[in-house]
Design a protein around this motif. Structure first.
Motif, short mmCIF file in Angstrom:
data_model
loop_
_atom_site.label_atom_id
_atom_site.label_comp_id
_atom_site.label_asym_id
_atom_site.label_seq_id
_atom_site.Cartn_x
_atom_site.Cartn_y
_atom_site.Cartn_z
N VAL A 1 5.45 -12.02 -10.20
CA VAL A 1 5.57 -10.74 -9.50
C VAL A 1 6.39 -10.96 -8.24
O VAL A 1 5.88 -11.39 -7.21
N VAL A 2 7.69 -10.72 -8.34
CA VAL A 2 8.60 -11.00 -7.24
C VAL A 2 8.70 -9.80 -6.30
O VAL A 2 8.67 -9.94 -5.08
N GLU A 3 8.79 -8.62 -6.87
CA GLU A 3 8.98 -7.42 -6.07
C GLU A 3 7.64 -6.85 -5.63
O GLU A 3 6.82 -6.48 -6.47
N ARG A 4 7.42 -6.80 -4.36
CA ARG A 4 6.21 -6.19 -3.84
C ARG A 4 6.55 -4.82 -3.28
O ARG A 4 7.60 -4.60 -2.69
N SER A 5 5.63 -3.90 -3.41
CA SER A 5 5.85 -2.55 -2.90
C SER A 5 5.85 -2.55 -1.38
O SER A 5 5.33 -3.46 -0.74
N ARG A 6 6.40 -1.48 -0.85
CA ARG A 6 6.33 -1.30 0.60
C ARG A 6 4.93 -0.88 1.04
O ARG A 6 4.62 -0.91 2.22
N ASP A 7 4.09 -0.47 0.10
CA ASP A 7 2.76 0.05 0.42
C ASP A 7 1.68 -0.76 -0.30
O ASP A 7 1.94 -1.50 -1.23
N PHE A 8 0.43 -0.55 0.16
CA PHE A 8 -0.72 -1.21 -0.43
C PHE A 8 -1.83 -0.18 -0.62
O PHE A 8 -1.89 0.83 0.08
N GLY A 9 -2.72 -0.45 -1.59
CA GLY A 9 -3.81 0.47 -1.84
C GLY A 9 -5.15 -0.11 -1.45
O GLY A 9 -5.31 -1.32 -1.34
N ILE A 10 -6.12 0.78 -1.23
CA ILE A 10 -7.49 0.38 -0.92
C ILE A 10 -8.36 0.92 -2.04
O ILE A 10 -8.20 2.07 -2.46
N ASN A 11 -9.28 0.09 -2.53
CA ASN A 11 -10.02 0.49 -3.74
C ASN A 11 -11.07 1.56 -3.46
O ASN A 11 -12.25 1.40 -3.65
N LYS A 12 -10.60 2.68 -2.98
CA LYS A 12 -11.47 3.83 -2.71
C LYS A 12 -10.61 5.08 -2.90
O LYS A 12 -9.96 5.56 -1.98
N GLY A 13 -10.55 5.58 -4.10
CA GLY A 13 -9.75 6.78 -4.35
C GLY A 13 -8.28 6.53 -4.12
O GLY A 13 -7.71 5.54 -4.56
N SER A 14 -7.65 7.41 -3.36
CA SER A 14 -6.20 7.33 -3.14
C SER A 14 -5.85 6.75 -1.78
O SER A 14 -4.75 6.95 -1.28
N TRP A 15 -6.76 6.05 -1.14
CA TRP A 15 -6.48 5.48 0.17
C TRP A 15 -5.34 4.46 0.07
O TRP A 15 -5.30 3.64 -0.85
N THR A 16 -4.44 4.50 1.03
CA THR A 16 -3.32 3.56 1.01
C THR A 16 -3.03 3.03 2.40
O THR A 16 -3.40 3.64 3.41
N ILE A 17 -2.38 1.88 2.42
CA ILE A 17 -1.78 1.33 3.63
C ILE A 17 -0.28 1.50 3.45
O ILE A 17 0.32 0.88 2.57
N ASP A 18 0.31 2.37 4.24
CA ASP A 18 1.71 2.75 4.05
C ASP A 18 2.62 1.99 5.00
O ASP A 18 2.17 1.37 5.97
N ARG A 19 3.90 2.09 4.73
CA ARG A 19 4.90 1.52 5.64
C ARG A 19 5.77 2.66 6.15
O ARG A 19 6.36 3.40 5.38
N ILE A 20 5.78 2.80 7.47
CA ILE A 20 6.61 3.85 8.05
C ILE A 20 8.08 3.46 7.92
O ILE A 20 8.42 2.28 7.80
N LYS A 21 8.94 4.47 7.92
CA LYS A 21 10.36 4.23 7.69
C LYS A 21 10.92 3.25 8.72
O LYS A 21 10.78 3.45 9.92
N HIS A 22 11.56 2.20 8.22
CA HIS A 22 12.17 1.17 9.08
C HIS A 22 11.17 0.59 10.07
O HIS A 22 11.52 0.23 11.20
N GLY A 23 9.91 0.50 9.68
CA GLY A 23 8.91 -0.01 10.61
C GLY A 23 7.83 -0.81 9.92
O GLY A 23 7.95 -1.17 8.74
N PRO A 24 6.74 -1.07 10.62
CA PRO A 24 5.65 -1.89 10.08
C PRO A 24 4.72 -1.09 9.18
O PRO A 24 4.89 0.12 8.99
N LEU A 25 3.73 -1.77 8.64
CA LEU A 25 2.67 -1.10 7.90
C LEU A 25 1.83 -0.26 8.87
O LEU A 25 1.75 -0.56 10.06
#
Length: 419
Positions: free
Chosen positions: A38-62
């Motif tokens: 798995v070489v390509e990682r998404s810009r975002d991550f999920g939390i195992n509770k429904g649709s909760w996510t850890i997002d990445r703002i444009k041109h910025g950090p998580l």
């Protein structure tokens, strides 16, 4: 044969790595399931509770919502974002989820990042010049603060506002070269007068939730702010209580500006018990009013055993006996003249218990001494008398008859001089 200690069970929710298969379909994998393939990682991550996510703002950090991030397991978050191609820095959004880049409110007191596979919260404080303490001395001084919140100091470093470090600036002028010694000395002198960012990194155990690390980081940031210009004072104590950082007072020493009590005076009790309590509370406040510094009386803490005059533990008091309006009315009635700028605040600790603070700003010397209606003689309340009490270190002393006579004589001389 000895039994090994049981492995702590992890708390909190896991973070998933969001990836995409060859057909572009989204896949959510636990960090343990992510392989080298798995070489390509998404810009975002999920939390195992429904649709909760850890997002990445444009041109910025998580970025993650504070309310959701507090429930995440520390170790899971570290494993998920460690080595991420897009970077591992994470900031906290204090607005309700979902995250909206147009309206989010970043908690600027700290950032979260992964350093050497360890998830850390980084608190940054800017100083107008190079701090007098070394990195090691700062780390040692702050160790107690981190420990009070189940955290530990993993590093303290200095950085210049532009992002470089003092060491990098000095590396231009190597030691031992005669021609460079003058330039090196000039650089050291220049650096000492430049603004410095003190970066304090703290961490906690992998098996707990992010709430532990986030509370520790917020407390550390507010403590550094309260002590930036010097040791903790009465205003700093009040602000730490306002921030809900109750553990920060544990280990602090009682002094001329700080006194704690385990229980509230029973001022509502009937008979002599209530009368005595009213006089004692007024005397506690008048002692500070007769002093020469801002001071604060905090009710809801217990002194540490051993007579070291340090705060040992938090002992919040039932809300039902902490009536701030009643206390204010009592103090105004019992203390002559009324204390100017008196602040009485209650801080909720649990659903039923709170801590009470009575803040006494430094009073004008010409208004001293402050008198208390009533005196306690041999354990009994003498309502027709008045008392004058002052603090001496962590204790108190009663003003003598000779001193009271001196006040009267000085007043008469002043009045004669103005006739």
């Amino acid at each position: 044969m000895t039994e090994s200690a049981p492995t702590p069970q992890p708390d909190g929710l896991d973070v998933y790595v969001i990836t995409y298969d060859e057909e572009g379909h989204e896949e959510r994998l636990l960090p343990s399931e992510v392989t080298d393939a798995v070489v390509e990682r998404s810009r975002d991550f999920g939390i195992n509770k429904g649709s909760w996510t850890i997002d990445r703002i444009k041109h910025g950090p998580l970025i993650a919502a504070e309310s959701q991030l507090r429930l995440v397991n520390v170790g899971s978050l570290a494993r998920a974002i460690a080595g991420n191609y897009y970077g591992t820095a994470l900031i906290v959004d204090q607005t309700p989820p979902p995250i909206d880049e147009d309206v989010y409110d970043i908690d600027r007191r700290y950032d979260v990042d992964v350093v050497d596979d360890v998830l850390v919260a980084v608190v940054t404080q800017r100083h107008p010049a190079q701090p007098a303490e070394t990195e090691a001395e700062i780390a040692a001084r702050l160790a107690r603060i981190a420990a009070a919140y189940g955290c530990r100091i993993v590093g303290v470093s200095f950085a210049l506002p532009g992002g470089g470090t003092p060491e990098e600036m000095l590396s231009h002028w190597p030691e031992g070269e005669e021609w460079s010694e003058r330039f090196r000395a000039e650089t050291i002198e220049t650096l000492a007068g430049m603004a410095h960012d003190v970066k304090v990194s703290i961490a906690t155990d992998d098996n707990v939730t992010m709430a532990t690390l986030m509370d520790g980081a917020a407390a550390m940031a507010d403590y550094l702010s309260a002590t930036q210009t010097g040791p903790l004072d009465a205003a700093g104590v009040l602000n730490l209580l306002r921030g809900g950082h109750f553990n920060l007072l544990i280990g602090e020493a009682e002094s001329g500006y700080l006194e704690v009590k385990t229980q509230m005076h029973p001022i509502s009790a009937p008979g002599d018990t209530g009368k005595k309590a009213k006089v004692e509370l007024a005397q506690d406040v008048a002692r500070f009013a007769n002093g020469d510094v801002d001071a604060v009386l905090v009710i809801g803490y217990k002194e540490a055993p051993g007579g070291a005059n340090t705060i040992g533990s938090l002992t919040p008091v039932a809300d039902s006996i902490l009536n701030t309006a009643q206390i204010h009315e009592l103090l105004d009635a019992r203390i002559v003249p009324p204390v100017d700028g008196l602040i009485i605040e209650k801080f909720v600790v649990t659903a039923t218990d709170s801590v009470l603070a009575i803040y006494v700003p430094k009073q004008p010397s010409e208004m001293q001494p402050y008198l208390v209606h009533g005196a306690i003689a041999e354990g009994k309340v003498e309502g027709a008398f008045f008392s004058i009490v002052r603090r001496r270190g962590e204790g108190s002393i009663t003003t003598s008859a000779q001193q009271i006579h001196a006040y009267i004589v000085a007043g008469k001389r002043y009045l004669r001089g103005n006739d």
